[in-house]
Motif scaffolding. Structure first.
Motif, PDB file in Angstrom:
ATOM      1  N   GLY A 277      37.144  30.575  44.824  1.00 53.10           N
ATOM      2  CA  GLY A 277      37.517  29.278  45.376  1.00 53.10           C
ATOM      3  C   GLY A 277      38.708  28.660  44.676  1.00 53.10           C
ATOM      4  O   GLY A 277      39.278  29.223  43.728  1.00 53.10           O
ATOM      5  N   ASP A 278      39.070  27.472  45.128  1.00 49.80           N
ATOM      6  CA  ASP A 278      40.243  26.784  44.606  1.00 49.80           C
ATOM      7  C   ASP A 278      40.164  26.542  43.107  1.00 49.80           C
ATOM      8  O   ASP A 278      41.193  26.453  42.435  1.00 49.80           O
ATOM      9  CB  ASP A 278      40.433  25.449  45.321  1.00 49.80           C
TER      10      ASP A 278
ATOM     11  N   PHE B 130      45.726  35.315  49.990  1.00 49.87           N
ATOM     12  CA  PHE B 130      46.276  34.338  49.043  1.00 49.87           C
ATOM     13  C   PHE B 130      46.593  34.944  47.676  1.00 49.87           C
ATOM     14  O   PHE B 130      47.415  34.405  46.951  1.00 49.87           O
ATOM     15  CB  PHE B 130      45.355  33.123  48.899  1.00 49.87           C
ATOM     16  N   GLU B 131      45.966  36.067  47.334  1.00 54.10           N
ATOM     17  CA  GLU B 131      46.328  36.715  46.070  1.00 54.10           C
ATOM     18  C   GLU B 131      47.701  37.371  46.141  1.00 54.10           C
ATOM     19  O   GLU B 131      48.243  37.801  45.119  1.00 54.10           O
ATOM     20  CB  GLU B 131      45.291  37.775  45.676  1.00 54.10           C
ATOM     21  N   LEU B 132      48.256  37.430  47.335  1.00 50.10           N
ATOM     22  CA  LEU B 132      49.603  37.980  47.519  1.00 50.10           C
ATOM     23  C   LEU B 132      50.619  36.897  47.830  1.00 50.10           C
ATOM     24  O   LEU B 132      51.785  36.990  47.436  1.00 50.10           O
ATOM     25  CB  LEU B 132      49.576  39.036  48.626  1.00 50.10           C
ATOM     26  N   THR B 133      50.200  35.858  48.528  1.00 46.25           N
ATOM     27  CA  THR B 133      51.134  34.770  48.842  1.00 46.25           C
ATOM     28  C   THR B 133      51.289  33.808  47.672  1.00 46.25           C
ATOM     29  O   THR B 133      52.295  33.102  47.573  1.00 46.25           O
ATOM     30  CB  THR B 133      50.673  34.001  50.089  1.00 46.25           C
ATOM     31  N   GLN B 134      50.302  33.754  46.785  1.00 47.89           N
ATOM     32  CA  GLN B 134      50.420  32.950  45.566  1.00 47.89           C
ATOM     33  C   GLN B 134      50.890  33.826  44.413  1.00 47.89           C
ATOM     34  O   GLN B 134      50.608  35.026  44.377  1.00 47.89           O
ATOM     35  CB  GLN B 134      49.084  32.298  45.209  1.00 47.89           C
ATOM     36  N   GLN B 135      51.590  33.221  43.486  1.00 49.03           N
ATOM     37  CA  GLN B 135      52.116  33.961  42.342  1.00 49.03           C
ATOM     38  C   GLN B 135      51.671  33.332  41.032  1.00 49.03           C
ATOM     39  O   GLN B 135      51.364  32.149  40.950  1.00 49.03           O
ATOM     40  CB  GLN B 135      53.649  34.000  42.389  1.00 49.03           C
TER      41      GLN B 135
ATOM     42  N   GLY C 244      55.323  34.866  37.867  1.00 46.00           N
ATOM     43  CA  GLY C 244      56.461  35.293  38.662  1.00 46.00           C
ATOM     44  C   GLY C 244      56.205  36.468  39.581  1.00 46.00           C
ATOM     45  O   GLY C 244      57.143  36.980  40.205  1.00 46.00           O
ATOM     46  N   ILE C 245      54.953  36.904  39.697  1.00 42.35           N
ATOM     47  CA  ILE C 245      54.622  38.032  40.582  1.00 42.35           C
ATOM     48  C   ILE C 245      53.365  37.672  41.369  1.00 42.35           C
ATOM     49  O   ILE C 245      52.625  36.760  40.982  1.00 42.35           O
ATOM     50  CB  ILE C 245      54.399  39.348  39.795  1.00 42.35           C
ATOM     51  N   PRO C 246      53.085  38.384  42.491  1.00 38.35           N
ATOM     52  CA  PRO C 246      51.859  38.096  43.230  1.00 38.35           C
ATOM     53  C   PRO C 246      50.630  38.167  42.328  1.00 38.35           C
ATOM     54  O   PRO C 246      50.543  39.005  41.423  1.00 38.35           O
ATOM     55  CB  PRO C 246      51.833  39.190  44.303  1.00 38.35           C
ATOM     56  N   VAL C 247      49.686  37.286  42.584  1.00 37.69           N
ATOM     57  CA  VAL C 247      48.494  37.196  41.754  1.00 37.69           C
ATOM     58  C   VAL C 247      47.772  38.535  41.642  1.00 37.69           C
ATOM     59  O   VAL C 247      47.289  38.906  40.557  1.00 37.69           O
ATOM     60  CB  VAL C 247      47.537  36.123  42.320  1.00 37.69           C
ATOM     61  N   LEU C 248      47.695  39.275  42.740  1.00 39.61           N
ATOM     62  CA  LEU C 248      46.986  40.551  42.697  1.00 39.61           C
ATOM     63  C   LEU C 248      47.626  41.492  41.691  1.00 39.61           C
ATOM     64  O   LEU C 248      46.918  42.174  40.924  1.00 39.61           O
ATOM     65  CB  LEU C 248      46.963  41.195  44.089  1.00 39.61           C
ATOM     66  N   ASP C 249      48.934  41.536  41.657  1.00 41.47           N
ATOM     67  CA  ASP C 249      49.618  42.391  40.688  1.00 41.47           C
ATOM     68  C   ASP C 249      49.425  41.877  39.266  1.00 41.47           C
ATOM     69  O   ASP C 249      49.228  42.667  38.329  1.00 41.47           O
ATOM     70  CB  ASP C 249      51.106  42.472  41.024  1.00 41.47           C
ATOM     71  N   ALA C 250      49.488  40.554  39.099  1.00 46.16           N
ATOM     72  CA  ALA C 250      49.271  39.977  37.774  1.00 46.16           C
ATOM     73  C   ALA C 250      47.867  40.293  37.266  1.00 46.16           C
ATOM     74  O   ALA C 250      47.668  40.575  36.074  1.00 46.16           O
ATOM     75  CB  ALA C 250      49.498  38.470  37.821  1.00 46.16           C
ATOM     76  N   MET C 251      46.890  40.261  38.168  1.00 45.94           N
ATOM     77  CA  MET C 251      45.518  40.579  37.794  1.00 45.94           C
ATOM     78  C   MET C 251      45.391  42.029  37.341  1.00 45.94           C
ATOM     79  O   MET C 251      44.765  42.332  36.312  1.00 45.94           O
ATOM     80  CB  MET C 251      44.585  40.325  38.987  1.00 45.94           C
TER      81      MET C 251
ATOM     82  N   ALA D 119      43.089  46.033  53.144  1.00 42.16           N
ATOM     83  CA  ALA D 119      44.423  46.387  53.632  1.00 42.16           C
ATOM     84  C   ALA D 119      44.912  45.432  54.708  1.00 42.16           C
ATOM     85  O   ALA D 119      46.112  45.169  54.818  1.00 42.16           O
ATOM     86  CB  ALA D 119      44.410  47.825  54.153  1.00 42.16           C
ATOM     87  N   CYS D 120      43.994  44.900  55.486  1.00 41.87           N
ATOM     88  CA  CYS D 120      44.371  43.966  56.541  1.00 41.87           C
ATOM     89  C   CYS D 120      45.019  42.713  55.962  1.00 41.87           C
ATOM     90  O   CYS D 120      46.052  42.256  56.462  1.00 41.87           O
ATOM     91  CB  CYS D 120      43.135  43.601  57.356  1.00 41.87           C
ATOM     92  N   TRP D 121      44.428  42.159  54.906  1.00 41.78           N
ATOM     93  CA  TRP D 121      44.978  40.936  54.320  1.00 41.78           C
ATOM     94  C   TRP D 121      46.296  41.194  53.603  1.00 41.78           C
ATOM     95  O   TRP D 121      47.148  40.309  53.532  1.00 41.78           O
ATOM     96  CB  TRP D 121      43.964  40.281  53.392  1.00 41.78           C
ATOM     97  N   VAL D 122      46.471  42.401  53.086  1.00 40.96           N
ATOM     98  CA  VAL D 122      47.781  42.752  52.518  1.00 40.96           C
ATOM     99  C   VAL D 122      48.835  42.703  53.614  1.00 40.96           C
ATOM    100  O   VAL D 122      49.913  42.124  53.445  1.00 40.96           O
ATOM    101  CB  VAL D 122      47.735  44.143  51.858  1.00 40.96           C
ATOM    102  N   HIS D 123      48.515  43.296  54.764  1.00 39.78           N
ATOM    103  CA  HIS D 123      49.424  43.260  55.913  1.00 39.78           C
ATOM    104  C   HIS D 123      49.694  41.829  56.345  1.00 39.78           C
ATOM    105  O   HIS D 123      50.849  41.445  56.586  1.00 39.78           O
ATOM    106  CB  HIS D 123      48.813  44.055  57.075  1.00 39.78           C
ATOM    107  N   TYR D 124      48.636  41.039  56.442  1.00 36.90           N
ATOM    108  CA  TYR D 124      48.788  39.664  56.934  1.00 36.90           C
ATOM    109  C   TYR D 124      49.660  38.835  55.993  1.00 36.90           C
ATOM    110  O   TYR D 124      50.376  37.927  56.433  1.00 36.90           O
ATOM    111  CB  TYR D 124      47.416  39.022  57.093  1.00 36.90           C
ATOM    112  N   ALA D 125      49.609  39.145  54.707  1.00 33.68           N
ATOM    113  CA  ALA D 125      50.420  38.422  53.720  1.00 33.68           C
ATOM    114  C   ALA D 125      51.885  38.850  53.749  1.00 33.68           C
ATOM    115  O   ALA D 125      52.714  38.244  53.064  1.00 33.68           O
ATOM    116  CB  ALA D 125      49.847  38.626  52.329  1.00 33.68           C
ATOM    117  N   GLY D 126      52.190  39.893  54.535  1.00 33.19           N
ATOM    118  CA  GLY D 126      53.579  40.324  54.670  1.00 33.19           C
ATOM    119  C   GLY D 126      53.980  41.474  53.775  1.00 33.19           C
ATOM    120  O   GLY D 126      55.171  41.764  53.615  1.00 33.19           O
TER     121      GLY D 126
END
Length: 256
Positions: free
Chosen positions: A92-93, A128-133, A136-143, A158-165
């Protein structure tokens, strides 16, 4: 790769008849199920039903709150039903924005208890783990950078990765050494937001994702549909049929 379904997809049916829904899932040909709750069944009762139906426990979605309050009990249940993976499904937030580093440290504290019991802790992403940083990098990568692969694996949606662009195939390749599970779903973009649809009815390149996942030796390809436009059992029936019709060259493992 083995083919399973995330049970959140059929949560409406599970609420009415948990065991009866498992029976229908087995009849459709799914080999495994990933839990999102246990319908009040003890681990012994669940294991007995899975064995009777020829189903495999692929893993379970367990909230971070549950892991913080009763990691021992959650791990014990998973072990007793024969699963190997616990995935944190959503945060959550209160864990986002400036608190991402706190989340990473919390996961580091939780993971050793699972590992000590032979259970792999995974993180399931949304967009949101890809659209938020952070840093300086996407949260997923930082994690993935902040937490050692010995402590945390990835259940890539994989669907949400696609949706995040981003490219799901690139992310599958990037984290191939720590990717036991891929969530397999389709989506349509619309003005009101994402619409999750049956496999083959959206815009996700599902074949490319399945091919990439096979190359990385992912163990599970799990069908998930967050919201179904048709009755949920009909939707997962249509999705598994799409897989059988369109991925026949992949040697996917279904229930016999």
């Amino acid at each position: 790769m083995k083919v399973g379904v995330q049970l959140y997809t059929v949560r409406d049916e599970l609420e009415k008849n948990f065991v009866g829904t498992l029976e229908k899932i087995a009849e459709l040909g799914y080999l495994g199920v990933e839990f999102a709750g246990y319908g009040g069944l003890t681990s012994a009762e669940m294991k007995s039903e899975l064995d009777r139906l020829g189903l495999v426990a692929a893993g379970s979605h367990v909230s971070l709150d549950r892991l913080l309050h009763d990691a021992e009990g959650e791990i014990r249940y998973i072990k007793e039903v024969g699963a190997k993976y616990i995935s944190i499904p959503f945060v959550g937030d209160e864990w986002r924005n400036e608190n991402w580093p706190k989340l990473f440290e919390t996961i580091k504290e939780i993971a050793p208890a699972a590992n000590a019991q032979g259970i792999t802790l995974c993180y399931h992403n949304h967009d949101f783990e890809l659209t938020q940083q952070t840093s300086g990098i996407p949260v997923l990568d930082a994690m993935m950078e902040a937490i050692d692969s010995s402590l945390l694996s990835l259940e890539l949606d994989a669907c949400w990765v696609h949706y995040a662009g981003y490219s799901p195939v690139s992310y599958i390749d990037k984290y191939s050494s720590r990717l036991p599970i891929v969530h397999f779903k389709d989506v349509k973009k619309q003005n009101e937001g994402p619409l999750t649809v049956e496999l083959g009815q959206g815009e996700v390149d599902l074949k490319a994702i399945a091919q990439a996942a096979r190359k990385t030796n992912a163990e599970w390809l799990l069908v998930e549909q967050d919201f179904c436009q048709k009755p949920s059992l009909e939707s997962i029936a249509n999705s598994i049929q799409w897989m059988k019709d369109n991925l026949s060259d992949m040697n996917l493992v279904y229930r016999a």
